[in-house]
Design an enzyme around this catalytic site. Structure first.
Site, PDB file in Angstrom:
ATOM      1  N   GLU B  51     -34.936  55.218  72.338  1.00  0.00           N
ATOM      2  CA  GLU B  51     -33.551  55.026  72.806  1.00  0.00           C
ATOM      3  C   GLU B  51     -32.551  55.897  72.048  1.00  0.00           C
ATOM      4  OE1 GLU B  51     -35.702  52.608  72.226  1.00  0.00           O
ATOM      5  OE2 GLU B  51     -35.758  51.268  73.959  1.00  0.00           O
ATOM      6  N   PHE B 113     -36.510  36.061  73.038  1.00  0.00           N
ATOM      7  CA  PHE B 113     -37.294  37.282  72.859  1.00  0.00           C
ATOM      8  C   PHE B 113     -36.438  38.505  73.197  1.00  0.00           C
ATOM      9  CE2 PHE B 113     -40.220  40.503  74.687  1.00  0.00           C
ATOM     10  CZ  PHE B 113     -40.830  40.856  73.492  1.00  0.00           C
ATOM     11  N   GLN B 114     -36.435  39.471  72.322  1.00  0.00           N
ATOM     12  CA  GLN B 114     -35.647  40.700  72.473  1.00  0.00           C
ATOM     13  C   GLN B 114     -34.156  40.419  72.643  1.00  0.00           C
ATOM     14  OE1 GLN B 114     -37.592  43.402  75.315  1.00  0.00           O
ATOM     15  NE2 GLN B 114     -38.769  44.199  73.584  1.00  0.00           N
ATOM     16  N   LYS B 163     -29.512  39.514  82.137  1.00  0.00           N
ATOM     17  CA  LYS B 163     -30.435  39.695  83.256  1.00  0.00           C
ATOM     18  C   LYS B 163     -30.045  38.845  84.463  1.00  0.00           C
ATOM     19  CE  LYS B 163     -35.360  40.325  84.074  1.00  0.00           C
ATOM     20  NZ  LYS B 163     -36.727  40.112  83.558  1.00  0.00           N
ATOM     21  N   MET B 481     -31.090  71.229  52.346  1.00  0.00           N
ATOM     22  CA  MET B 481     -29.758  70.936  51.826  1.00  0.00           C
ATOM     23  C   MET B 481     -29.820  69.937  50.682  1.00  0.00           C
ATOM     24  SD  MET B 481     -26.738  72.048  52.230  1.00  0.00           S
ATOM     25  CE  MET B 481     -26.081  72.558  53.821  1.00  0.00           C
TER      26      MET B 481
END
Lengths: 186, 583
Positions: B51, B113-114, B163, B481
């Site tokens: 993502e 969940f999630q 949802k 760097m």
């Protein structure tokens, strides 16, 4: 802020903001913020203060326009003039914020706070607490044989002074609302 | 009003907003929306591999087209993985609309969940975000989201859609013809202050334009106006990392980039100027160095659409809140109407001084016949690609600064880099987003091997969509760097700044189904670059470069513009304790 070459002095109550931009004097300012009353708006404002390291000395919030769903958040904050200016700008650019007024800069204003002060006292101290309450125009809103709850409104300083006088008389517990403020006049 | 499901509304609203591409990754809480995407052909969905990659790809798309980038990810880990990309877009003012799935409203707060508090987590890293609890308000919120992401100072916004809201039916509202949002940032600058600035420009002896990403965000017209203004006044111009390309690098008023690794002449001109005209930049700490000694003898104008940028760091004598395009239009008109005056004799002397500074040749490096110097690799890349229809992305680190120094950008929207947040792993997905938007163009990601590994999974995306992105890796087997700072600041104690187990990039490319090219001899470099350019497909180009090269010029932390380091000889004790605490 102005391209005019006005000499900068230190006056927080002048019609012009002539305070030095880079002054390191910490000032206390009261900001009145009109916001959209939507979920998370308070978290958004508080998150700005914590995320950027600004101070919150007091904060009150409630819906003030039920049809327009607007809330007024009153924040007392402290910082150098540059920080105070930055706080105002950062608040103003938030999407749910409609209006930010720095009451301290904009002129005379009224600041009030409500406090409930419970004092545990017996005998002469109990009588004395009632006498002082009368002087401060605090109301008794609850009483037992060993305690009073006083209700008072006033400036934060007045509430502090009242509580300081009560402490020698007995244990003091306090709940305060934080400052609500509004500019004087039109 | 048409009735439809929330999931359908998402697709309809995106179409109405003119969205042609969505970068995303499916999951349980966005399945209804993915089902709608499956049943239409107008919006193309690009399946990324992570993502974070979706957001960076959308940033690349947005920055190279001027249109908002759209991201679709699932709840919980989908949303938390997007946080780095959203923060990156916030820091660099990139318009992103991120749609996240959420567990159904009746399960919110139950540690489902999630489930994650997505609006809570993303509140500080978005310009605005919403949790939509009723299907009736969903389409209106999406239209408002596009308005907010793209107006004023652009930025990322996020809409969290449970949802059950996606499944439920509600009334669809069309995109309003005129935004009804109370969020309407001011675009016109104050004419009095603009006039005061014009007066200052007429008499200035040592003026300089200092431009930033705001010019590019303002759009093509602003870039045209800037060029016209620079040519008409003859004032020198420098730019931040984010603003490269708004004035062409081959223009004769161009001083090169300024800042910590900016050019000597640009930084000294900033230090010595008497009128600084900041157009769409924000006095970032990479630019100012030590604030107390920043351009001490100049009056400063600051044109910015975000009022909070003005007087945040540096006091502005001419504070102009407004859109760069609008302000430049007024500025040019007023300047012309007053007779197109400049103090040309003094400006000519100013240019003579600048020409003196240029003689320092601050980008010179010690060439080598044995190893490829990273600067040399970029010089050759520039020479062999500058006539292409070319877009450059970068990762973050030394290679990024060298790319900014050695590659020339003659047009805006051609340079995609993570400036404010400095996100390693930005470049690979960004190059994918750019290539999606410009299928026929040459898209190169100039990378370091360490940054590149951070989002290398996106090579899978490149191969899946046959995107011929060129991953040009300057491989020094070091976090260059970090290593440079450890050399300068931490007594050459190279704590964890090298990798002992790097992959074989050629084999890695083959494993992904891409082409791998490795080159280590300077004599082979040109042929290898040509091979990369001629290959019609994604390439991982492993360019083994000098391992201990430092990036100069450099303004050490806590120093002023006139205290630049130009090369190795000057680095001993260059940074004192006060500077060491800075980043």
């Amino acid at each position: 802020m102005s391209p005019l070459n006005i000499e900068q002095g230190s006056s927080s109550h002048s019609a012009y903001d002539l305070r030095s931009h880079m002054s390191d004097v910490v000032e206390v300012h009261t900001l009145a913020i009109l916001v959209e009353n939507e979920p998370g708006v308070l978290a958004r404002v508080i998150g700005l203060f914590s995320g950027r390291g600004y101070n919150i000395e007091s904060l009150t919030v409630a819906e003030v326009d039920h049809t327009g769903r607007r809330s007024r958040i009153t924040i007392v904050t402290s910082g150098t003039p540059q920080v105070i200016h930055q706080i105002k700008m950062q608040l103003e650019r938030m999407v749910p914020v409609h209006e930010v007024a720095d009451l301290t800069v904009e002129g005379p204003h009224v600041s009030r706070e409500l406090a409930l002060i419970k004092v545990f006292a017996k005998g002469e101290s109990r009588v004395e607490s009632l006498r002082i309450a009368e002087i401060f125009r605090a109301n008794v809103v609850d009483s037992t044989l060993e305690s009073f709850i006083f209700e008072m409104t006033g400036t934060p300083e007045k509430i502090d002074a009242f509580a300081d006088l009560m402490r020698p008389l007995g244990e003091v517990r306090m709940a305060r609302t934080g400052v609500a403020a509004m500019a004087r006049g039109l | 009003m048409t009735q439809m499901t929330g999931a359908r509304m998402v697709v309809e609203a995106l179409k109405e907003q003119g969205v042609d591409t969505v970068f995303g990754y499916p999951g349980g809480a966005v399945l209804p929306i993915y089902d709608e995407i499956f049943q239409q052909n107008e919006i193309r969905h690009i399946l990324v591999r992570h993502e974070q990659g979706a957001v960076h790809a959308a940033e690349g798309y947005a920055r190279s087209t001027g249109k908002p980038g759209v991201v679709l990810v699932t709840s919980g880990p989908g949303a938390t993985n997007a946080v780095t990309g959203l923060t990156d877009a916030l820091m660099d003012s990139i318009p992103i609309v991120c749609l996240t799935g959420q567990v159904p409203t009746f399960m919110i707060g139950s540690d489902a969940f999630q489930e994650a508090d997505t609006v809570g987590i993303t509140r500080p890293c978005t310009k605005m975000n919403w949790l939509v609890k009723e299907t009736d308000t969903l389409s209106g919120t999406i239209h408002e989201a596009f308005h907010i992401a793209t107006s004023g100072r652009p930025g990322p916004v996020l809409i969290d859609i449970p949802k059950d809201v996606q499944f439920a039916t509600g009334a669809y509202s069309n995109k309003p013809k005129v935004s009804k949002s109370h969020y309407q940032p001011r675009v016109k600058g104050d004419p009095e202050i603009i006039t005061a600035l014009v007066e200052a420009m007429e008499t200035a002896e040592r003026p300089i334009f200092y431009t930033g990403g705001g010019v590019i965000n303002s759009g093509p017209a602003a870039n045209q106006l800037l060029r016209e203004l620079v040519e008409a006044t003859g004032f020198p111009i420098t730019s931040t990392l984010m603003g490269l390309g708004s004035y062409p690098a081959n223009g004769d008023k161009w001083l090169g980039m300024l800042g910590m690794h900016g050019l000597y002449e640009a930084n000294l001109a900033m230090h010595g100027c008497d009128l600084m005209i900041n157009i769409g930049a924000r006095f970032d700490d990479r630019i100012t160095g030590r604030i107390a000694d920043f351009s001490p003898n100049s009056r400063k104008a600051h044109i910015d659409i975000d009022p909070s940028s003005i007087n945040k760091v540096i006091h502005a004598d001419f504070p102009i809140v407004g859109d760069v395009g609008h302000v430049l239009e007024d500025l040019l008109r007023i300047w012309k109407s007053r007779g197109r005056k400049t103090n040309s004799a003094a400006v000519k002397q100013w240019w003579a001084q600048i020409e003196e500074w240029k003689k320092t040749r601050c980008l010179d490096y010690k060439p080598s016949e044995a190893t490829i110097k990273p600067q040399y690799a970029l010089e050759r890349l520039e020479a062999l690609t500058k006539n292409h229809d070319r877009y450059i992305c970068t990762e973050v680190g030394q290679h990024q600064m060298w790319a900014a120094q050695f590659l020339g950008f003659n047009d805006p929207n051609r340079w995609m880099t993570s400036g404010g947040l400095g996100t390693m792993g930005y470049g690979t997905p960004a190059s994918i987003g750019v290539q999606i938007a410009h299928p026929g163009a040459l898209v190169i990601n100039v990378a370091g091997e360490a940054s590149w590994l951070m989002n290398m999974q996106e090579m899978g995306t490149a191969v899946q969509y046959r995107l011929p992105v060129k991953q040009f890796i300057l491989n020094n087997e070091r976090l260059g760097m970090v290593r440079q700072w450890q050399e300068l600041l931490h007594g050459e104690r190279y704590s964890h700044s090298w990798s002992e187990a790097l992959p074989d990039f050629v084999k890695l490319a083959e494993a992904f189904g891409a082409k791998g090219i490795m080159v280590s001899d300077p004599k082979d470099l040109d042929d290898a670059i040509m091979e990369m350019l001629n290959y019609d497909g994604p390439v991982i180009f492993d360019c083994l470069v000098e391992k201990h090269e430092n990036c100069f010029p450099m303004i050490p932390s806590g120093k002023a513009h006139n205290e630049m380091l130009l090369g190795e000889a000057e680095t001993q004790g260059a940074i004192q304790a006060g500077g060491a605490v800075l980043v």
